[in-house]
Design an enzyme around this catalytic site. Structure first.
Site, PDB file in Angstrom:
ATOM      1  N   ASP A  87      -7.143   4.147  -4.459  1.00 15.15           N
ATOM      2  CA  ASP A  87      -7.775   3.967  -3.147  1.00 15.15           C
ATOM      3  C   ASP A  87      -8.401   5.335  -2.854  1.00 15.15           C
ATOM      4  OD1 ASP A  87      -7.811   1.895  -0.740  1.00 15.15           O
ATOM      5  OD2 ASP A  87      -7.518   3.835   0.177  1.00 15.15           O
ATOM      6  N   LYS A  99       0.861  -1.183   0.000  1.00 19.10           N
ATOM      7  CA  LYS A  99       0.000   0.000   0.000  1.00 19.10           C
ATOM      8  C   LYS A  99       0.893   1.226   0.000  1.00 19.10           C
ATOM      9  CE  LYS A  99      -4.435   0.874   0.104  1.00 19.10           C
ATOM     10  NZ  LYS A  99      -5.544   0.011  -0.360  1.00 19.10           N
TER      11      LYS A  99
HETATM   12  P1  NDP Z   1     -13.089   7.442  -2.738  1.00 19.16           P
HETATM   13  O1  NDP Z   1     -12.035   8.472  -2.514  1.00 19.16           O
HETATM   14  O2  NDP Z   1     -13.636   7.232  -4.096  1.00 19.16           O
HETATM   15  O3  NDP Z   1     -14.333   7.697  -1.765  1.00 19.16           O
HETATM   16  C1  NDP Z   1     -14.164   7.772  -0.389  1.00 19.16           C
HETATM   17  C2  NDP Z   1     -15.503   8.103   0.239  1.00 19.16           C
HETATM   18  O4  NDP Z   1     -15.404   7.935   1.648  1.00 19.16           O
HETATM   19  C3  NDP Z   1     -15.925   9.538   0.011  1.00 19.16           C
HETATM   20  O5  NDP Z   1     -17.302   9.640  -0.017  1.00 19.16           O
HETATM   21  C4  NDP Z   1     -15.344  10.234   1.237  1.00 19.16           C
HETATM   22  O6  NDP Z   1     -16.014  11.442   1.584  1.00 19.16           O
HETATM   23  C5  NDP Z   1     -15.551   9.196   2.308  1.00 19.16           C
HETATM   24  N1  NDP Z   1     -14.500   9.356   3.331  1.00 19.16           N
HETATM   25  C6  NDP Z   1     -13.170   9.216   3.159  1.00 19.16           C
HETATM   26  N2  NDP Z   1     -12.479   9.467   4.279  1.00 19.16           N
HETATM   27  C7  NDP Z   1     -13.411   9.781   5.178  1.00 19.16           C
HETATM   28  C8  NDP Z   1     -13.315  10.133   6.532  1.00 19.16           C
HETATM   29  N3  NDP Z   1     -12.152  10.235   7.182  1.00 19.16           N
HETATM   30  N4  NDP Z   1     -14.497  10.364   7.183  1.00 19.16           N
HETATM   31  C9  NDP Z   1     -15.674  10.254   6.529  1.00 19.16           C
HETATM   32  N5  NDP Z   1     -15.809   9.924   5.216  1.00 19.16           N
HETATM   33  C10 NDP Z   1     -14.692   9.690   4.557  1.00 19.16           C
HETATM   34  O7  NDP Z   1     -12.448   6.084  -2.165  1.00 19.16           O
HETATM   35  P2  NDP Z   1     -12.880   4.575  -2.463  1.00 19.16           P
HETATM   36  O8  NDP Z   1     -14.343   4.492  -2.671  1.00 19.16           O
HETATM   37  O9  NDP Z   1     -11.968   4.033  -3.487  1.00 19.16           O
HETATM   38  O10 NDP Z   1     -12.492   3.868  -1.090  1.00 19.16           O
HETATM   39  C11 NDP Z   1     -13.413   3.729  -0.006  1.00 19.16           C
HETATM   40  C12 NDP Z   1     -12.928   2.630   0.932  1.00 19.16           C
HETATM   41  O11 NDP Z   1     -12.863   1.385   0.219  1.00 19.16           O
HETATM   42  C13 NDP Z   1     -11.541   2.809   1.534  1.00 19.16           C
HETATM   43  O12 NDP Z   1     -11.504   2.234   2.818  1.00 19.16           O
HETATM   44  C14 NDP Z   1     -10.643   1.987   0.613  1.00 19.16           C
HETATM   45  O13 NDP Z   1      -9.462   1.593   1.270  1.00 19.16           O
HETATM   46  C15 NDP Z   1     -11.564   0.814   0.338  1.00 19.16           C
HETATM   47  N6  NDP Z   1     -11.293   0.027  -0.865  1.00 19.16           N
HETATM   48  C16 NDP Z   1     -11.197   0.612  -2.090  1.00 19.16           C
HETATM   49  C17 NDP Z   1     -11.003  -0.163  -3.213  1.00 19.16           C
HETATM   50  C18 NDP Z   1     -10.971   0.410  -4.593  1.00 19.16           C
HETATM   51  O14 NDP Z   1     -10.871  -0.366  -5.539  1.00 19.16           O
HETATM   52  N7  NDP Z   1     -11.086   1.711  -4.778  1.00 19.16           N
HETATM   53  C19 NDP Z   1     -10.829  -1.628  -3.107  1.00 19.16           C
HETATM   54  C20 NDP Z   1     -11.032  -2.148  -1.775  1.00 19.16           C
HETATM   55  C21 NDP Z   1     -11.233  -1.334  -0.709  1.00 19.16           C
HETATM   56  P3  NDP Z   1     -15.302  12.855   1.283  1.00 19.16           P
HETATM   57  O15 NDP Z   1     -15.388  13.043  -0.193  1.00 19.16           O
HETATM   58  O16 NDP Z   1     -16.104  13.825   2.057  1.00 19.16           O
HETATM   59  O17 NDP Z   1     -13.897  12.735   1.784  1.00 19.16           O
HETATM   60  O1  2IT Z   2      -7.826  -1.826  -0.872  1.00 16.88           O
HETATM   61  C1  2IT Z   2      -7.779  -2.266  -2.036  1.00 16.88           C
HETATM   62  O2  2IT Z   2      -7.875  -3.485  -2.264  1.00 16.88           O
HETATM   63  C2  2IT Z   2      -7.611  -1.330  -3.132  1.00 16.88           C
HETATM   64  N1  2IT Z   2      -7.574  -0.130  -2.900  1.00 16.88           N
HETATM   65  C3  2IT Z   2      -7.424  -1.837  -4.538  1.00 16.88           C
HETATM   66  C4  2IT Z   2      -6.012  -2.285  -4.749  1.00 16.88           C
HETATM   67  C5  2IT Z   2      -5.661  -2.667  -6.166  1.00 16.88           C
HETATM   68  O3  2IT Z   2      -4.471  -2.921  -6.363  1.00 16.88           O
HETATM   69  O4  2IT Z   2      -6.517  -2.724  -7.055  1.00 16.88           O
END
Ligand code: NDP
Ligand code: 2IT
Length: 449
Positions: free
Chosen positions: A166, A126
């Site tokens: 992420d 990461k």
């Molecule tokens: P994005 O940046 O697209 O979206 C994040 C969302 O979560 C936004 O709505 C944001 O609101 C909110 N958020 C982030 N930080 C905070 C905080 N501290 N308090 C409250 N709300 C918060 O990220 P992703 O959708 O890609 O990721 C979301 C989660 O999923 C994370 O935990 C990530 O690690 C996990 N994840 C992502 C993957 C991927 O493929 N993208 C794969 C697997 C897991 P705001 O805009 O107001 O900050």
């Molecule tokens: O937490 C996760 O699994 C991700 N943000 C996606 C990682 C990836 O390499 O696609």
């Protein structure tokens, strides 16, 4: 907990004293692998746990860049290459002001287990930065990404380490990062990053994959208990990449999403969330979820209070935390149980505290654990890498079917580990044990490295 586990955990706490999220993630895994250590006594002699909790390599670097006013800003960059045991280091990059070493280490640690569950050859890593993309112009984001990659490029490669998105890193950021990598290397090495746009080497369905995968896992878990998604109400925290495509697939499966949020507040729409509008606000305008009210003035909006997500006060059948870590605490779990929640699916990484998970399980709420339930994103990243290697594209339907099969397999592995060790429907422990076993066996075979 047995002596060996206790000693390892005590050492991890002493050595990483300022890293609460990392300690939390390690504690959760170690708390559930005791049954397998009882069977495999050799794991202690081989120091399997000690090796698993120590990252292979940590890289920290300065990221200087110039903002639109000509001011020089300095951020900190990270890449934690945690484990290359079963494939090149693989995992996302997070750009958020809260990013620190503890958060990147917890995410890297989780990633090793998640990636093992996919059944694909990917190790765990990461990275990220405390850079905040919010309110920055495209030109500022580009200059930051170029500076970040100017250091990162020497540590990555399509057979070495493959970053992706992420929080705060989506298609725009991956584009700028890829452009700079290609410029420095003077070669097209498509598989060095995933989450690329389809027009320069990305995979169809990667954008949708984490959210869709979460719903495939949820469907399998509910089916194993004679339940389904049809007609169920769902609340989803976040409104980013994972949240939006979880909402899309939930709706396709016949459920009704009634609430979504961002860090400022949560909306509740009893008629079902208008997802096209959420996509317009979040993916196109990069706005706030509150703007939903400009079209649906009858929806409810509740502002966030410090350290409290208002969304868990709304009532629904299923909760999908898809924002960030420690989003559902014990008090939130109590509210959700009191209002009759039936299942929780972790779309984010470590979104429930450990005591919240225990409370859900004690009260008969099914929990789909993050390492398994959100693995669809990284699994589809691996499918993107394989398309890059063979210089070919699969159709959307082909990728989605592969993703669906992977999620079914992951659920079956969690269930089978839970059955083998008499853990009932504790799929959290099932996921940890299934992943741990694969990694421990690979470690045994590869000697002391
Ligand atoms: P994005 O940046 O697209 O979206 C994040 C969302 O979560 C936004 O709505 C944001 O609101 C909110 N958020 C982030 N930080 C905070 C905080 N501290 N308090 C409250 N709300 C918060 O990220 P992703 O959708 O890609 O990721 C979301 C989660 O999923 C994370 O935990 C990530 O690690 C996990 N994840 C992502 C993957 C991927 O493929 N993208 C794969 C697997 C897991 P705001 O805009 O107001 O900050
Ligand atoms: O937490 C996760 O699994 C991700 N943000 C996606 C990682 C990836 O390499 O696609």
């Amino acid at each position: 907990m047995n002596n060996y586990l206790n000693n390892v955990l005590t050492n991890v706490k002493a050595k990483n004293i300022n890293e609460p999220e990392f300690i939390q993630a390690v504690n959760e895994v170690l708390s559930s692998v005791e049954p397998i250590l009882d069977v495999h006594k050799d794991y202690e002699d081989l120091s399997i746990l000690e090796r698993m909790v120590e990252p292979e390599r940590i890289i920290m670097f300065r990221v200087p860049w110039v903002d639109d006013n000509g001011k020089i800003i300095v951020n900190r960059g990270y890449r934690v290459q945690f484990s290359s045991l079963i494939g090149p280091y693989k995992g996302g990059l997070r750009f958020h002001p809260s990013v620190n070493l503890s958060i990147i280490k917890f995410l890297g640690f989780e990633q090793i287990f998640k990636n093992a569950l996919t059944g694909l050859p990917i190790g765990g890593a990461k990275g990220g930065s405390d850079f905040d993309p919010k309110g920055k112009s495209d030109a500022e984001v580009m200059r930051f990404c170029q500076s970040f990659m100017t250091e990162l490029y020497r540590h990555i490669g399509q057979d070495v380490d493959v970053p992706a998105g992420d929080i705060g890193v989506g298609g725009r950021e991956i584009g700028y990062l890829f452009g700079q990598y290609k410029r420095i290397r003077d070669a097209y090495e498509g598989g060095v990053l995933t989450g690329k746009d389809i027009c320069y080497g990305g995979s169809l369905a990667r954008k949708e994959a984490t959210g869709y995968g979460l719903l495939f896992y949820m469907r399998e878990m509910l089916a194993a208990h004679g339940k389904n998604l049809e007609g169920k109400s769902i609340i989803i925290s976040g409104s980013g990449n994972v949240a939006i495509y979880a909402a899309e697939k939930a709706t396709q499966m016949g459920a009704k999403v009634v609430a979504m949020s961002d860090s400022n507040g949560a909306i509740f729409d009893k008629n079902g969330i208008d997802l096209d509008l959420v996509k317009q606000i979040k993916e196109v305008e990069r706005g706030r979820i509150k703007e939903y009210l400009r079209v649906h003035s009858d929806a409810l909006y509740t502002e966030s209070a410090p350290d409290c997500s208002p969304i868990w006060g709304y009532r629904a059948d299923i909760a999908l935390p898809c924002a960030t870590q420690n989003d559902i605490k014990l008090e939130d779990a109590k509210k959700l149980v009191a209002s009759g929640i039936m299942a929780v699916g972790e779309g984010a990484n470590m979104p429930c505290t450990y005591d919240a998970i225990e409370y859900f399980q004690k009260n008969g709420v099914l929990v789909a654990p993050a390492k398994a339930a959100n693995a669809g994103g990284v699994a589809t990243s691996a499918i993107e890498m394989s398309q890059n290697s063979i210089r070919y594209y699969y159709t959307f339907e082909e990728v989605e079917r592969k993703l669906e099969n992977i999620m079914i397999n992951i659920f079956n592995e969690c269930k089978s580990a839970a059955n083998t060790y008499n853990l009932g429907s504790n799929y959290v422990a099932g996921a940890n044990i299934a992943a741990f076993k694969k990694l421990a066996e690979a470690m045994k075979m590869q000697g002391v490295v």
